[in-house]
Design a protein around this motif. Structure first.
Motif, PDB file in Angstrom:
ATOM      1  N   ALA A  58       0.822  -1.203   0.000  1.00  0.00           N
ATOM      2  CA  ALA A  58       0.000   0.000   0.000  1.00  0.00           C
ATOM      3  C   ALA A  58       0.861   1.260   0.000  1.00  0.00           C
ATOM      4  N   GLU A  59       1.923   1.260   0.807  1.00  0.00           N
ATOM      5  CA  GLU A  59       2.779   2.444   0.865  1.00  0.00           C
ATOM      6  C   GLU A  59       3.572   2.632  -0.426  1.00  0.00           C
ATOM      7  N   ALA A  60       4.083   1.529  -1.000  1.00  0.00           N
ATOM      8  CA  ALA A  60       4.835   1.647  -2.252  1.00  0.00           C
ATOM      9  C   ALA A  60       3.924   2.084  -3.395  1.00  0.00           C
ATOM     10  N   ALA A  61       2.699   1.555  -3.434  1.00  0.00           N
ATOM     11  CA  ALA A  61       1.767   1.937  -4.492  1.00  0.00           C
ATOM     12  C   ALA A  61       1.329   3.393  -4.343  1.00  0.00           C
ATOM     13  N   ALA A  62       1.069   3.831  -3.096  1.00  0.00           N
ATOM     14  CA  ALA A  62       0.662   5.215  -2.873  1.00  0.00           C
ATOM     15  C   ALA A  62       1.784   6.187  -3.190  1.00  0.00           C
ATOM     16  N   ALA A  63       3.036   5.757  -3.014  1.00  0.00           N
ATOM     17  CA  ALA A  63       4.184   6.630  -3.302  1.00  0.00           C
ATOM     18  C   ALA A  63       4.530   6.672  -4.778  1.00  0.00           C
ATOM     19  N   THR A  64       3.953   5.793  -5.580  1.00  0.00           N
ATOM     20  CA  THR A  64       4.230   5.798  -7.013  1.00  0.00           C
ATOM     21  C   THR A  64       3.525   6.982  -7.667  1.00  0.00           C
ATOM     22  N   PRO A  65       4.246   7.881  -8.301  1.00  0.00           N
ATOM     23  CA  PRO A  65       3.603   9.057  -8.917  1.00  0.00           C
ATOM     24  C   PRO A  65       2.751   8.649 -10.109  1.00  0.00           C
ATOM     25  N   LEU A 104      -5.635  15.791 -11.445  1.00  0.00           N
ATOM     26  CA  LEU A 104      -4.423  15.709 -10.629  1.00  0.00           C
ATOM     27  C   LEU A 104      -4.576  16.500  -9.334  1.00  0.00           C
ATOM     28  N   SER A 105      -5.237  17.637  -9.399  1.00  0.00           N
ATOM     29  CA  SER A 105      -5.474  18.422  -8.190  1.00  0.00           C
ATOM     30  C   SER A 105      -6.383  17.677  -7.224  1.00  0.00           C
ATOM     31  N   LEU A 106      -7.388  16.995  -7.755  1.00  0.00           N
ATOM     32  CA  LEU A 106      -8.302  16.223  -6.909  1.00  0.00           C
ATOM     33  C   LEU A 106      -7.575  15.091  -6.200  1.00  0.00           C
ATOM     34  N   LEU A 107      -6.706  14.380  -6.925  1.00  0.00           N
ATOM     35  CA  LEU A 107      -5.952  13.293  -6.302  1.00  0.00           C
ATOM     36  C   LEU A 107      -4.907  13.826  -5.324  1.00  0.00           C
ATOM     37  N   GLY A 108      -4.442  15.041  -5.559  1.00  0.00           N
ATOM     38  CA  GLY A 108      -3.480  15.630  -4.634  1.00  0.00           C
ATOM     39  C   GLY A 108      -4.089  15.959  -3.289  1.00  0.00           C
ATOM     40  N   ARG A 109      -5.364  16.319  -3.251  1.00  0.00           N
ATOM     41  CA  ARG A 109      -6.087  16.569  -2.001  1.00  0.00           C
ATOM     42  C   ARG A 109      -7.500  16.012  -2.160  1.00  0.00           C
ATOM     43  N   PRO A 110      -7.683  14.699  -1.894  1.00  0.00           N
ATOM     44  CA  PRO A 110      -8.984  14.062  -2.163  1.00  0.00           C
ATOM     45  C   PRO A 110     -10.126  14.623  -1.314  1.00  0.00           C
ATOM     46  N   ASN A 111      -9.855  14.907  -0.042  1.00  0.00           N
ATOM     47  CA  ASN A 111     -10.903  15.438   0.829  1.00  0.00           C
ATOM     48  C   ASN A 111     -10.250  16.240   1.946  1.00  0.00           C
ATOM     49  N   GLY A 112     -11.088  16.850   2.771  1.00  0.00           N
ATOM     50  CA  GLY A 112     -10.566  17.709   3.817  1.00  0.00           C
ATOM     51  C   GLY A 112      -9.834  16.991   4.921  1.00  0.00           C
ATOM     52  N   GLY A 113     -10.064  15.692   5.078  1.00  0.00           N
ATOM     53  CA  GLY A 113      -9.433  14.953   6.163  1.00  0.00           C
ATOM     54  C   GLY A 113      -8.255  14.093   5.752  1.00  0.00           C
ATOM     55  N   GLY A 169      -4.885  13.448   2.853  1.00  0.00           N
ATOM     56  CA  GLY A 169      -4.051  13.854   1.740  1.00  0.00           C
ATOM     57  C   GLY A 169      -3.948  12.730   0.731  1.00  0.00           C
ATOM     58  N   ARG A 170      -3.117  12.938  -0.263  1.00  0.00           N
ATOM     59  CA  ARG A 170      -2.964  11.939  -1.327  1.00  0.00           C
ATOM     60  C   ARG A 170      -2.496  10.599  -0.779  1.00  0.00           C
ATOM     61  N   ALA A 171      -1.457  10.611   0.057  1.00  0.00           N
ATOM     62  CA  ALA A 171      -0.887   9.359   0.552  1.00  0.00           C
ATOM     63  C   ALA A 171      -1.884   8.595   1.412  1.00  0.00           C
ATOM     64  N   GLU A 172      -2.581   9.288   2.316  1.00  0.00           N
ATOM     65  CA  GLU A 172      -3.534   8.609   3.197  1.00  0.00           C
ATOM     66  C   GLU A 172      -4.680   7.999   2.408  1.00  0.00           C
TER      67      GLU A 172
END
Length: 390
Positions: free
Chosen positions: A62-69, A85-94, A96-99
């Motif tokens: 999960a961490e390696a896949a989330a870190a893949t740009p 890309l902006s949406l994936l960069g900040r999916p929701n208010g709680g 970030g992209r990685a979480e």
């Protein structure tokens, strides 16, 4: 320990009475294997929360896949800035992209299903927020023809339903792993590895029980009294108390036992060497790692000589496991978001941004750049790039 209180047993008057503690040998046969349940909650609890190998495999993936740009292009040029890309960069208010992506990939690995809800809508047509929903709370409602007609999310006694009306945008994205026997839900790697997970968990529980009960291995104390005389109730109780206080627990591990007064010890069961305990647990751990596609070398498991070094194993891990997982999710997101925006934007893993693949990408770039008979457009296609830069 000497059981001195048994010395007078031979001189004591013979008692002729019925007793439940007559000289006997209890024989325990092998029981049937017990396997854990295969529902989503049991998989997450037994294969992730309680198993270190499953936990580490899921976290690594999960961490390696989330870190893949992720790179976006419209088929002609690479897009540096785009609402998707902006949406994936900040999916929701709680989150970030990685979480968000870690939760998405983790759900897919643990249950075989990943669910994304699109909430709100921007002027560009894209959803305002993306939320990863728990698979154990989602349910597919099939129609009369067998195809899904609605999705339902239940929590705290409340349920929310999304009807799949033809012609309208579905706010729910369902990404599922391949399952040959189910039309609506996916099969997770953890479900395929649960037999090995159960063996690994049972071996760990057995080792803990051995520590807690170290000097009292499985067996039977046989009292060989004169003419079949049995122990009295008080003698039995005292024998039991002395065994528990003097020979049970890790503190008393290895403490010798001195038997007198006609007592004999009959061992029952197998020793760790007989069971090849360490080999069994290591083999189970390797099976779990193989099911997830994680090279055992990366988990520190002994006896793995498949790869020459750690770098080669890490490169194979990304090439054979991480990138297919990222590609699957990115393709599903691309097709789903295209329904929202009406614009064909393809998401794909950016291989140039994966450090583990840097050596082979460098060799490929060097080889392609030296091919003078290729045009720039042909070289870009060979490198997986659009024909024109942004």
């Amino acid at each position: 320990m000497a059981f001195n209180w048994l010395r007078g047993a031979r001189e004591a008057p013979r008692e002729r009475k019925s007793s439940g503690y007559a000289p006997a040998l209890a024989v325990h046969g092998a029981g049937r294997a017990t396997w854990s349940a295969r529902d989503g909650a049991s998989l997450a609890r037994n294969g992730f929360s309680r198993n270190v190998i499953g936990f580490r495999c899921v976290r690594m993936l999960a961490e390696a896949a989330a870190a893949t740009p992720l790179a976006a292009d419209d088929g002609e040029r690479r897009l540096v800035r785009h609402p998707v890309l902006s949406l994936l960069g900040r999916p929701n208010g709680g989150q970030g992209r990685a979480e968000f992506l870690e939760a998405l990939y983790g759900h897919l690995l643990l249950s075989g299903d990943a669910w994304v809800e699109g909430a709100g809508r921007l002027s560009t047509g894209a959803p305002a927020e993306l939320h990863a929903l728990r698979p154990d709370r989602m349910r597919v409602i099939p129609g009369a023809d067998g195809w899904p007609e609605a999705y339902e999310y239940g929590v705290g006694g409340k349920r929310r339903r999304w009807d799949l009306t033809e012609g309208e945008i579905c706010p729910i994205l369902h990404v599922r792993a391949f399952h040959p026997l189910d039309d609506h839900y996916g099969l997770s790697p953890l479900a395929a590895a649960m037999a090995s997970v159960d063996v690994h968990n049972s071996a760990g529980a057995w080792a803990k029980a051995l520590l807690d009960n170290a000097a009292r291995p499985s067996g039977a104390l046989i009292y060989r009294g004169p003419d079949g005389a049995a122990l009295s109730q008080s003698q039995y109780d005292r024998l039991k108390d002395e065994l528990e206080s003097g020979h049970q627990g890790a503190v008393n591990a290895g403490r010798p036992m001195l038997l007198e007064g006609g007592l004999d010890w009959k061992p029952m069961g197998f020793s760790p060497s007989d069971m090849e305990f360490l080999q069994t647990r290591t083999a189970a751990a390797r099976d779990v790692a193989i099911a997830f596609g994680v090279p055992p070398m990366l988990l520190g498991l002994p006896g793995d000589a498949t790869y020459a070094n750690y770098q080669e194993a890490n490169r194979a891990f990304h090439r054979q496991t991480v990138l297919p997982l990222v590609g699957k999710v990115a393709d599903a997101l691309s097709r789903w978001l295209e329904d929202w925006t009406g614009e064909a934007v393809r998401l794909a893993p950016d291989l140039d941004g994966v450090p583990a693949l840097a050596p082979e990408r460098e060799a490929l770039w060097r080889t392609v750049s030296r091919a003078e008979f290729l045009s720039d457009a042909e070289k870009r296609r060979m490198l997986g790039l659009p024909e024109e830069p942004a």
